[in-house]
Write a protein that holds these residues in place. Sequence first.
Motif, PDB file in Angstrom:
ATOM      1  N   ASP A   8       0.809  -1.225   0.000  1.00 55.83           N
ATOM      2  CA  ASP A   8       0.000   0.000   0.000  1.00 55.83           C
ATOM      3  C   ASP A   8       0.846   1.281   0.000  1.00 55.83           C
ATOM      4  OD1 ASP A   8      -1.978  -1.863   0.332  1.00 55.83           O
ATOM      5  OD2 ASP A   8      -2.723  -1.099   2.230  1.00 55.83           O
ATOM      6  N   ASP A   9       0.253   2.320  -0.541  1.00 55.56           N
ATOM      7  CA  ASP A   9       0.679   3.723  -0.386  1.00 55.56           C
ATOM      8  C   ASP A   9       1.697   4.253  -1.400  1.00 55.56           C
ATOM      9  OD1 ASP A   9      -1.071   3.695   1.726  1.00 55.56           O
ATOM     10  OD2 ASP A   9       0.399   4.056   3.286  1.00 55.56           O
ATOM     11  N   HIS A  73      -6.114   3.071  -4.096  1.00 57.25           N
ATOM     12  CA  HIS A  73      -6.124   3.194  -2.628  1.00 57.25           C
ATOM     13  C   HIS A  73      -6.759   4.557  -2.322  1.00 57.25           C
ATOM     14  CE1 HIS A  73      -4.895   2.022   1.325  1.00 57.25           C
ATOM     15  NE2 HIS A  73      -3.806   2.744   1.417  1.00 57.25           N
ATOM     16  N   HIS A  77      -6.538   9.266   0.422  1.00 59.24           N
ATOM     17  CA  HIS A  77      -6.371   8.421   1.608  1.00 59.24           C
ATOM     18  C   HIS A  77      -7.197   8.944   2.793  1.00 59.24           C
ATOM     19  CE1 HIS A  77      -4.372   5.645   4.373  1.00 59.24           C
ATOM     20  NE2 HIS A  77      -3.728   5.122   3.346  1.00 59.24           N
ATOM     21  N   HIS A 181       3.135  -2.529   3.961  1.00 56.76           N
ATOM     22  CA  HIS A 181       3.708  -1.283   3.432  1.00 56.76           C
ATOM     23  C   HIS A 181       5.215  -1.517   3.392  1.00 56.76           C
ATOM     24  CE1 HIS A 181       0.181  -0.141   5.941  1.00 56.76           C
ATOM     25  NE2 HIS A 181      -0.111   0.634   4.911  1.00 56.76           N
TER      26      HIS A 181
HETATM   27 ZN   LIG Z   1      -2.684   3.344   3.118  1.00 47.17          ZN
END
Ligand SMILES: [Zn+2]
Length: 217
Positions: A8-9, A73, A77, A181
């Motif tokens: 993620d991210d 995502h 956020h 992550h």
């Molecule tokens: Zn995230």
Amino acid sequence: MIAVQCWDDGVQNDLKLADILRKYKAKACFNIDVGRHLRDCRRLLAEHNGQPIISLSMNEIKSLSVDFELASHSVTHPHLTTCSAERLKYELDSSKKMLEELSGREIRGFAYPFGEYNEETVEALRVSGYKYARTVKNASPSYPPRDPLEFHPNCHFLSRNFMEEFSKAVERNELFWFWGHSYEIESPEQWQDIENKIKMISEHPSAEWKFPSELFI
Ligand SMILES: [Zn+2]
């Protein structure tokens, strides 16, 4: 059995991780919050254990999309369960569209920011044309889910149950899906540990990597 991983991210460590994934021919999906990335340069997002979390540029994310899958995502956020219907639609539709333009491929997956969702977010994802959405809850077995828009993976990559979950999936010929992550990989030992895990799965005679979207037609 099938192995799936997603990260993620869209952060700086994803590039180092991607090199490891390429080395062992491992498929993976990167879940991107498009609005938090600049076109040409990286930016400071936050801190994790005193270390800066640096977001990748959109150009770097585009380069990731050559070998790997992207999923949404959201745009910014946010805590989706507190968003108005209009804002929710923007977060889901715009992120999908922007990532489709960036990668040239259909974006079919979603990862819930902060793992937060409710009936309204699930329904909005369905309307926006998403085929699956990953939570941060754990399930064993993880597949098939009751609803692909509430998909619970097997575990986080740092979970103590990682090997146990993997072995169980091999034994039962089930899906093994882990997530995380890459900024959580901090020390040389942790980098070695994730490389060992990727290598172990890639070289396992019963394991086959798949992109998440391959599971949700
Ligand atoms: Zn995230």
